[in-house]
Design a protein around this motif. Structure first.
Motif: not given
Length: 303
Positions: A215-227, A229-233
């Motif tokens: 779950i912690r790894d998944l939370d990190q992946d979610i945070d990384r995905a959000a980052a 996404q911002r970088e992609l924008g």
């Protein structure tokens, strides 16, 4: 149960208050009316009775006055072999934490902490008797209902010289022995069932740890995905700006190509004109040579 310290914050009219109980004897809390003495006693009961997510009227009633905060109760106590600190915050940012220091360290949060605290009470207290002995200021004092409070009933019966109020209490020792021999031999060695249960508990705790890590790894992946996404924008914005620049440069290159073609054509015309000039110069020089070669009489005749 032995109380060591009680703290309440954002509780009715109490912004923050803490009581440290004496190691022995009775601790008296003294203060003017409406200073929160009764609230501190009430807080101990609410701490063990309600989940932090509860919206019961008793919980709604302790909302702080003129503050948008969650009522908070923290108790440090000892019960049987256990020494623990139990914290709950209700209504606003609800939270439950149970930290056990004896007989072995344990840390629990959320509903797991609530259930572990209940288990400690069931293991170390006669809960019905404990609740019966908790008296709030302003409440009428009635004859206690002894239906479920067998421990108190037995004590009163023995003090009165009578027999046990509940005949089942007489066989309590035998039941304890039976329960003990389910897990241990007469020599105190563990039986197979206990060892298997302990192994199952260890395996379950390991699985829980693995799931929590996932779950912690998944939370990190979610945070990384959000980052990302911002970088992609940001990269998309840069791409649009570069596309506009490429369009501008392409138009400039086309203009330069047109000018280069015109320049090449002009150069060819210049070279052609230069060659024609050279031929004309040669013809002129040849003609002048012929003229220079004529005799004076021929020059007069030509005139």
């Amino acid at each position: 149960m032995k109380f060591i310290r009680l703290r309440a914050a954002n509780y009715r009219g109490i912004a923050a208050a803490e009581v440290k109980f004496g190691p022995t004897g009775i601790t008296l809390m003294q203060g003017p009316n409406e200073s929160g003495k009764t609230s501190l006693g009430e807080a101990m009961g609410l701490l063990f009775e309600y989940l932090d997510s509860s919206r019961h009227r008793n919980i709604e009633a302790i909302k702080p006055v003129h503050r948008d905060e969650g009522p908070e109760i923290e108790l440090q106590a000892e019960s049987g072999p256990y020494a623990f600190t139990y914290l709950k915050r209700f209504l606003k940012r609800p939270e439950t934490k149970l930290t056990i220091t004896k007989p072995k360290p344990e840390n629990h949060t959320g509903r797991e902490a609530h259930e572990r605290a209940e288990a400690i009470l069931r293991e170390t207290l006669d809960i019905d008797l404990w609740k019966a002995l908790m008296i709030q200021q302003g409440d009428a004092i009635h004859q206690p209902v002894l239906t479920k409070q067998t421990s108190l009933s037995v004590a009163l019966d023995k003090a009165a010289g009578g027999r046990t109020a509940d005949p089942r209490e007489e066989s309590l020792f035998d039941k304890v022995r039976q329960e003990y021999f389910r897990y241990y031999t007469e020599r105190g060695a563990e039986r197979k069932e206990l060892a298997e249960s302990r192994k199952a508990q260890t395996d379950a705790e390991a699985e829980v740890a693995r799931i929590e890590q996932a779950i912690r790894d998944l939370d990190q992946d979610i945070d990384r995905a959000a980052a990302l996404q911002r970088e992609l924008g940001q990269l998309k914005k840069q791409e649009d700006e570069l596309t506009k620049a490429v369009t501008t440069h392409t138009a400039s290159l086309e203009e330069i190509s047109t000018l280069e073609n015109a320049f090449s054509a002009a150069r060819l015309k210049l070279e052609s004109a230069q060659k024609s000039e050279q031929v004309a110069c040669r013809d002129k020089d040849a003609r002048q040579g012929f003229i220079d070669a004529l005799t004076p009489s021929e020059k007069v005749m030509r005139r």
